[in-house]
Scaffold this motif. Structure first.
Motif, PDB file in Angstrom:
ATOM      1  N   ILE A 130       0.836  -1.205   0.000  1.00  0.00           N
ATOM      2  CA  ILE A 130       0.000   0.000   0.000  1.00  0.00           C
ATOM      3  C   ILE A 130       0.870   1.254   0.000  1.00  0.00           C
ATOM      4  CG2 ILE A 130      -1.682   1.342   1.337  1.00  0.00           C
ATOM      5  CD1 ILE A 130      -2.855  -1.329   2.309  1.00  0.00           C
ATOM      6  N   ILE A 131       1.920   1.237   0.822  1.00  0.00           N
ATOM      7  CA  ILE A 131       2.818   2.403   0.911  1.00  0.00           C
ATOM      8  C   ILE A 131       3.526   2.638  -0.413  1.00  0.00           C
ATOM      9  CG2 ILE A 131       4.958   3.204   1.979  1.00  0.00           C
ATOM     10  CD1 ILE A 131       3.895   1.973   4.617  1.00  0.00           C
ATOM     11  N   ARG A 132       3.976   1.572  -1.069  1.00  0.00           N
ATOM     12  CA  ARG A 132       4.642   1.721  -2.370  1.00  0.00           C
ATOM     13  C   ARG A 132       3.709   2.342  -3.400  1.00  0.00           C
ATOM     14  NH1 ARG A 132       6.882  -3.431  -1.244  1.00  0.00           N
ATOM     15  NH2 ARG A 132       5.284  -4.418  -2.531  1.00  0.00           N
ATOM     16  N   GLN A 133       2.416   1.979  -3.312  1.00  0.00           N
ATOM     17  CA  GLN A 133       1.453   2.496  -4.286  1.00  0.00           C
ATOM     18  C   GLN A 133       1.078   3.960  -4.008  1.00  0.00           C
ATOM     19  OE1 GLN A 133       0.357   0.860  -6.972  1.00  0.00           O
ATOM     20  NE2 GLN A 133      -0.827   2.642  -7.636  1.00  0.00           N
ATOM     21  N   ALA A 134       0.875   4.296  -2.735  1.00  0.00           N
ATOM     22  CA  ALA A 134       0.379   5.632  -2.389  1.00  0.00           C
ATOM     23  C   ALA A 134       1.497   6.649  -2.191  1.00  0.00           C
ATOM     24  CB  ALA A 134      -0.482   5.553  -1.136  1.00  0.00           C
ATOM     25  N   TRP A 135       2.681   6.179  -1.793  1.00  0.00           N
ATOM     26  CA  TRP A 135       3.828   7.080  -1.576  1.00  0.00           C
ATOM     27  C   TRP A 135       5.013   6.596  -2.420  1.00  0.00           C
ATOM     28  CZ3 TRP A 135       0.536   5.713   2.420  1.00  0.00           C
ATOM     29  CH2 TRP A 135      -0.020   6.750   3.177  1.00  0.00           C
ATOM     30  N   PRO A 136       4.889   6.626  -3.760  1.00  0.00           N
ATOM     31  CA  PRO A 136       5.907   5.995  -4.613  1.00  0.00           C
ATOM     32  C   PRO A 136       7.282   6.657  -4.534  1.00  0.00           C
ATOM     33  CG  PRO A 136       4.369   7.284  -5.935  1.00  0.00           C
ATOM     34  CD  PRO A 136       3.808   7.238  -4.552  1.00  0.00           C
ATOM     35  N   ARG A 137       7.359   7.918  -4.131  1.00  0.00           N
ATOM     36  CA  ARG A 137       8.642   8.624  -4.129  1.00  0.00           C
ATOM     37  C   ARG A 137       9.267   8.744  -2.740  1.00  0.00           C
ATOM     38  NH1 ARG A 137       5.407  11.094  -7.886  1.00  0.00           N
ATOM     39  NH2 ARG A 137       6.269  11.204  -9.999  1.00  0.00           N
ATOM     40  N   GLN A 138       8.602   8.207  -1.745  1.00  0.00           N
ATOM     41  CA  GLN A 138       9.129   8.305  -0.387  1.00  0.00           C
ATOM     42  C   GLN A 138       9.754   6.974   0.029  1.00  0.00           C
ATOM     43  OE1 GLN A 138       5.511  11.125   1.122  1.00  0.00           O
ATOM     44  NE2 GLN A 138       6.826  10.295   2.718  1.00  0.00           N
ATOM     45  N   LYS A 139      10.921   7.062   0.628  1.00  0.00           N
ATOM     46  CA  LYS A 139      11.626   5.853   1.045  1.00  0.00           C
ATOM     47  C   LYS A 139      11.038   5.271   2.325  1.00  0.00           C
ATOM     48  CE  LYS A 139      16.040   7.099  -1.085  1.00  0.00           C
ATOM     49  NZ  LYS A 139      17.489   7.349  -0.862  1.00  0.00           N
ATOM     50  N   TRP A 140      10.517   6.150   3.177  1.00  0.00           N
ATOM     51  CA  TRP A 140       9.994   5.638   4.449  1.00  0.00           C
ATOM     52  C   TRP A 140       8.716   6.404   4.812  1.00  0.00           C
ATOM     53  CZ3 TRP A 140       9.040   7.772   9.320  1.00  0.00           C
ATOM     54  CH2 TRP A 140       8.781   6.844  10.342  1.00  0.00           C
ATOM     55  N   VAL A 141       7.695   5.648   5.210  1.00  0.00           N
ATOM     56  CA  VAL A 141       6.408   6.215   5.639  1.00  0.00           C
ATOM     57  C   VAL A 141       6.011   5.529   6.939  1.00  0.00           C
ATOM     58  CG1 VAL A 141       3.964   6.504   5.083  1.00  0.00           C
ATOM     59  CG2 VAL A 141       5.677   6.705   3.270  1.00  0.00           C
ATOM     60  N   SER A 142       5.621   6.303   7.928  1.00  0.00           N
ATOM     61  CA  SER A 142       5.265   5.738   9.229  1.00  0.00           C
ATOM     62  C   SER A 142       3.920   5.030   9.173  1.00  0.00           C
ATOM     63  CB  SER A 142       5.217   6.835  10.294  1.00  0.00           C
ATOM     64  OG  SER A 142       4.126   7.707  10.055  1.00  0.00           O
ATOM     65  N   ASP A 143       3.755   4.057  10.074  1.00  0.00           N
ATOM     66  CA  ASP A 143       2.457   3.382  10.197  1.00  0.00           C
ATOM     67  C   ASP A 143       1.360   4.386  10.546  1.00  0.00           C
ATOM     68  OD1 ASP A 143       3.562   0.990   9.583  1.00  0.00           O
ATOM     69  OD2 ASP A 143       3.505   0.162  11.613  1.00  0.00           O
ATOM     70  N   GLU A 144       1.716   5.410  11.327  1.00  0.00           N
ATOM     71  CA  GLU A 144       0.729   6.413  11.730  1.00  0.00           C
ATOM     72  C   GLU A 144       0.182   7.154  10.515  1.00  0.00           C
ATOM     73  OE1 GLU A 144       2.266   9.343  14.342  1.00  0.00           O
ATOM     74  OE2 GLU A 144       0.326  10.295  14.712  1.00  0.00           O
ATOM     75  N   SER A 145       1.050   7.469   9.557  1.00  0.00           N
ATOM     76  CA  SER A 145       0.599   8.150   8.342  1.00  0.00           C
ATOM     77  C   SER A 145      -0.349   7.269   7.538  1.00  0.00           C
ATOM     78  CB  SER A 145       1.796   8.546   7.474  1.00  0.00           C
ATOM     79  OG  SER A 145       2.612   9.488   8.134  1.00  0.00           O
ATOM     80  N   LEU A 146      -0.043   5.983   7.473  1.00  0.00           N
ATOM     81  CA  LEU A 146      -0.899   5.060   6.739  1.00  0.00           C
ATOM     82  C   LEU A 146      -2.255   4.925   7.433  1.00  0.00           C
ATOM     83  CD1 LEU A 146      -1.520   2.983   4.579  1.00  0.00           C
ATOM     84  CD2 LEU A 146      -0.289   1.278   5.949  1.00  0.00           C
ATOM     85  N   VAL A 147      -2.230   4.766   8.748  1.00  0.00           N
ATOM     86  CA  VAL A 147      -3.486   4.634   9.496  1.00  0.00           C
ATOM     87  C   VAL A 147      -4.352   5.875   9.315  1.00  0.00           C
ATOM     88  CG1 VAL A 147      -4.477   4.510  11.817  1.00  0.00           C
ATOM     89  CG2 VAL A 147      -2.587   3.003  11.189  1.00  0.00           C
ATOM     90  N   ARG A 148      -3.716   7.058   9.360  1.00  0.00           N
ATOM     91  CA  ARG A 148      -4.467   8.297   9.194  1.00  0.00           C
ATOM     92  C   ARG A 148      -5.077   8.379   7.800  1.00  0.00           C
ATOM     93  NH1 ARG A 148      -1.042  11.347  11.476  1.00  0.00           N
ATOM     94  NH2 ARG A 148       0.205  11.862   9.637  1.00  0.00           N
ATOM     95  N   CYS A 149      -4.352   7.947   6.803  1.00  0.00           N
ATOM     96  CA  CYS A 149      -4.860   7.984   5.430  1.00  0.00           C
ATOM     97  C   CYS A 149      -6.027   7.002   5.243  1.00  0.00           C
ATOM     98  CB  CYS A 149      -3.727   7.650   4.458  1.00  0.00           C
ATOM     99  SG  CYS A 149      -4.076   8.134   2.754  1.00  0.00           S
ATOM    100  N   ILE A 150      -5.909   5.818   5.833  1.00  0.00           N
ATOM    101  CA  ILE A 150      -6.999   4.841   5.770  1.00  0.00           C
ATOM    102  C   ILE A 150      -8.231   5.384   6.487  1.00  0.00           C
ATOM    103  CG2 ILE A 150      -7.760   2.579   6.592  1.00  0.00           C
ATOM    104  CD1 ILE A 150      -5.984   2.235   4.244  1.00  0.00           C
ATOM    105  N   SER A 151      -7.997   6.035   7.629  1.00  0.00           N
ATOM    106  CA  SER A 151      -9.115   6.606   8.386  1.00  0.00           C
ATOM    107  C   SER A 151      -9.851   7.661   7.565  1.00  0.00           C
ATOM    108  CB  SER A 151      -8.602   7.207   9.695  1.00  0.00           C
ATOM    109  OG  SER A 151      -9.638   7.826  10.403  1.00  0.00           O
ATOM    110  N   GLN A 152      -9.090   8.520   6.875  1.00  0.00           N
ATOM    111  CA  GLN A 152      -9.707   9.541   6.027  1.00  0.00           C
ATOM    112  C   GLN A 152     -10.471   8.902   4.869  1.00  0.00           C
ATOM    113  OE1 GLN A 152      -9.940  12.807   6.407  1.00  0.00           O
ATOM    114  NE2 GLN A 152      -8.808  12.802   8.328  1.00  0.00           N
ATOM    115  N   LEU A 153      -9.920   7.824   4.317  1.00  0.00           N
ATOM    116  CA  LEU A 153     -10.593   7.123   3.223  1.00  0.00           C
ATOM    117  C   LEU A 153     -11.919   6.533   3.694  1.00  0.00           C
ATOM    118  CD1 LEU A 153     -10.754   5.933   0.387  1.00  0.00           C
ATOM    119  CD2 LEU A 153      -9.206   4.104   1.135  1.00  0.00           C
ATOM    120  N   ARG A 154     -11.917   5.922   4.875  1.00  0.00           N
ATOM    121  CA  ARG A 154     -13.164   5.368   5.418  1.00  0.00           C
ATOM    122  C   ARG A 154     -14.208   6.452   5.635  1.00  0.00           C
ATOM    123  NH1 ARG A 154     -10.039   1.708   9.845  1.00  0.00           N
ATOM    124  NH2 ARG A 154     -10.180  -0.339   8.813  1.00  0.00           N
TER     125      ARG A 154
END
Length: 433
Positions: A46-70
């Motif tokens: 999921i991180i590779r797809q949504a943040w293709p240019r970032q080497k590292w993304v925190s779990d918190e950022s992913l959770v927040r993005c999923i929460s906004q999507l819901r």
């Protein structure tokens, strides 16, 4: 290296409106989950797809993005697979009575607690709780503007306050409700219960054709939701379809079996539909379940006077009339009981002496007097009140005119013309949901 493009698919119907308005990251995550159907997708993918240019993304950022999507797409049933990732569950095929609650729960705990408290206050359907609920929801939406369930509930509470003639106490205008509906539709057009609330506001303005289409949409989506069913019941009464209302209230009562107000509404709807024995049995059951309720006692006395008038009801009606907590418009129950029980001259005197009597301050209070005026044989006076309500577009007039209490008045020349005019407003409604 850039990510390969995903195969294109026609989005499902529930996604058609929401997809284009999603921010890029949320759209990428939803595309990925749709592509994998009900299969689990790892956090790394999921991180590779949504943040293709970032080497590292925190779990918190992913959770927040999923929460906004819901929150933005509540129809997307995204399941968290802790320790691995997420997957998109297939659409639910059962009754979606809890769908609005699930959407409301996609928020911080503090917001959800306040929202649920406001829901409880709104369900009581009396002046002080409604005013408190509207005030709480105002603060909630100011602090969290994108919390759509609070905006929809705020509009619904204002709608209810106007239906019950409590808008003065609640200090809420219909303009405020329309603003909340407009903002909710701009931010989340597929939000549960939005169509039902908007339909109820159209009914208040006698725009029955627009209301009918929205009611159909709301009930196709959430056929068991009390929030959707309640405005639809008002629509049925206003458009002369009272016989269809009791089954809708029965669904609400199944969800709120201990609510005194829902039991009273059930009995009154049975009476409106001409089911005398059912109405009396329902109000007897409500009185047995809520022996200390002024609301139930007042409704019991009123229905007994309508269907089984007897002088033994008069002392109870007098006692209720003296209670401070009885709403002003309900104080016309005593003259109605007196008139039904043969005390016509006394009924006329008491009607003039009540706060809602000779000089009522609201149209709701004026219309509450109409059944008593009919009982007293003052059809011309009653027709004058109806004409005034029609000119000022009193929202409750269509339902009142279609009630059995106004049967004798429907043949009055001025009332007949008003009914024809209202009939022209509803003739294009189409099929009921």
């Amino acid at each position: 290296m850039s990510q390969p493009a995903l195969p294109t698919h026609d989005p499902p119907p529930w996604l058609a409106n929401a997809h284009a308005r999603l921010p890029p990251k949320e759209r990428a995550i939803l595309d990925l989950l749709l592509h994998h159907a009900a299969q689990p997708v790892s956090k790394e993918e999921i991180i590779r797809q949504a943040w293709p240019r970032q080497k590292w993304v925190s779990d918190e950022s992913l959770v927040r993005c999923i929460s906004q999507l819901r929150r933005r797409v509540p129809q997307a049933r995204i399941e968290a697979l802790y320790g691995f990732g997420y997957r998109l569950l297939p659409p639910s095929t059962g009754p979606r009575v809890h769908e609005p609650l699930l959407q409301a729960a996609q928020a911080p705990a503090e917001l959800v607690e306040q929202y649920l408290h406001a829901c409880t206050l709104v369900q009581r359907q009396t002046a002080t709780p409604l005013a408190r609920a509207i005030d709480l929801l105002r603060k909630l939406t100011e602090r969290q503007p994108d919390y759509i369930p609070a905006r929809v509930l705020r509009a619904h509470a204002i709608l209810l306050a106007h239906r019950l003639d409590l808008n003065a106490q609640a200090q809420a205008s219909l303009e405020e409700a329309w603003v909340q509906v407009g903002l909710a539709r701009a931010l989340a057009p597929d939000s549960p219960l939005l169509a039902a609330t908007e339909a109820g506001l159209h009914d208040l303005d006698w725009r029955f054709a627009e209301a009918s289409r929205l009611h159909q949409s709301a009930l196709q989506e959430l056929p068991y939701s009390a929030h959707a069913l309640q405005p639809y019941i008002w629509h049925l009464l206003a458009t002369g379809q009272a016989a269809q209302a009791p089954p809708c209230q029965h669904r609400i009562l199944a969800q709120r079996p201990h609510a005194a107000v829902e039991r009273v509404v059930w009995a009154r709807l049975l009476a409106q539909a001409g089911e005398r024995d059912g109405a009396l049995a329902a109000i007897d059951a409500a009185r047995a379940a809520h022996p200390g309720s002024t609301l139930v006692a007042s409704a019991w006395c009123d229905l007994q006077a309508r269907f089984a008038p007897r002088r033994a009801l008069i002392p109870m009606a007098r006692d209720l009339h003296e209670l401070a907590e009885l709403p002003r418009y309900a104080r016309v129950h005593l003259p109605y009981v007196l008139a039904r029980c043969g005390r016509r001259s006394e009924a006329r005197h008491v009607l003039d002496a009540t706060p809602a009597g000779r000089y009522p301050s609201t149209l709701h209070q004026r219309m509450a007097r109409v059944p008593t005026l009919i009982e007293l044989g003052e059809l011309d006076h009653a027709a004058e009140e109806i004409t005034l309500a029609y000119r000022q577009r009193y929202s409750g007039l269509p339902g009142l005119l279609h009630s059995p209490a106004c049967a004798a008045l429907r043949e009055h020349p001025s009332t007949r013309e008003i009914l024809r005019s209202l009939g022209r407003m509803v003739q294009d409604n189409g099929a009921s949901p």
